[in-house]
Write a protein that holds these residues in place. Structure first.
Motif, PDB file in Angstrom:
ATOM      1  N   VAL A 131       0.654  -1.128   0.117  1.00 59.00           N
ATOM      2  CA  VAL A 131       0.058  -0.024   0.006  1.00 59.00           C
ATOM      3  C   VAL A 131       0.959   1.274   0.027  1.00 59.00           C
ATOM      4  O   VAL A 131       0.546   2.276  -0.645  1.00 59.00           O
ATOM      5  CB  VAL A 131      -1.060  -0.047   1.324  1.00 59.00           C
ATOM      6  N   GLU A 156       1.987   2.192  -3.642  1.00 66.74           N
ATOM      7  CA  GLU A 156       1.017   2.468  -4.702  1.00 66.74           C
ATOM      8  C   GLU A 156       0.864   3.945  -5.107  1.00 66.74           C
ATOM      9  O   GLU A 156       0.890   4.158  -6.221  1.00 66.74           O
ATOM     10  CB  GLU A 156      -0.462   1.945  -4.073  1.00 66.74           C
ATOM     11  N   PRO A 157       0.697   4.854  -4.186  1.00 68.17           N
ATOM     12  CA  PRO A 157       0.905   6.331  -4.727  1.00 68.17           C
ATOM     13  C   PRO A 157       2.125   6.906  -5.570  1.00 68.17           C
ATOM     14  O   PRO A 157       2.003   7.371  -6.498  1.00 68.17           O
ATOM     15  CB  PRO A 157       1.045   7.180  -3.269  1.00 68.17           C
ATOM     16  N   VAL A 188      -7.744   1.756  -7.203  1.00 66.80           N
ATOM     17  CA  VAL A 188      -7.062   2.029  -5.683  1.00 66.80           C
ATOM     18  C   VAL A 188      -8.117   2.973  -5.365  1.00 66.80           C
ATOM     19  O   VAL A 188      -8.830   3.496  -5.952  1.00 66.80           O
ATOM     20  CB  VAL A 188      -5.766   2.639  -6.067  1.00 66.80           C
ATOM     21  N   THR A 240      -5.474   7.208  -2.086  1.00 65.35           N
ATOM     22  CA  THR A 240      -4.220   6.675  -2.652  1.00 65.35           C
ATOM     23  C   THR A 240      -4.212   7.735  -4.173  1.00 65.35           C
ATOM     24  O   THR A 240      -2.773   8.002  -4.429  1.00 65.35           O
ATOM     25  CB  THR A 240      -4.290   5.361  -3.371  1.00 65.35           C
ATOM     26  N   GLN A 256      -2.775  11.066  -2.672  1.00 68.89           N
ATOM     27  CA  GLN A 256      -1.394  11.042  -2.417  1.00 68.89           C
ATOM     28  C   GLN A 256      -0.597  11.056  -3.569  1.00 68.89           C
ATOM     29  O   GLN A 256       0.664  11.628  -3.522  1.00 68.89           O
ATOM     30  CB  GLN A 256      -1.113   9.583  -1.540  1.00 68.89           C
TER      31      GLN A 256
END
Length: 64
Positions: A3, A6-7, A41, A45, A48
């Motif tokens: 996680v 992901e951004p 997502v 996310t 971000q």
């Protein structure tokens, strides 16, 4: 994919698309909801990822 990454991965993808001309000057980037749906997502996310992308642009501009 963890996680926390992901951004950053999404920001990298957007940056690559910008560099490759997928988005032309003056184009709007996709909405948070559209990117969320496209990549599966959360909205946070994507938010971000946009912050990471903006920070990268700021860092680039201050280095040149």
């Amino acid at each position: 994919m963890p996680v926390l990454h992901e951004p950053v991965n999404l920001a990298d993808l957007l940056g690559t698309r910008i560099e490759q001309g997928f988005y032309r000057p003056g184009d709007r980037l996709p909405s948070v909801r559209a990117l969320s749906a496209e990549h599966g997502v959360s909205l946070s996310t994507v938010q971000q990822a946009y912050r990471v992308l903006v920070q990268g642009v700021k860092d680039y501009v201050t280095q040149t």
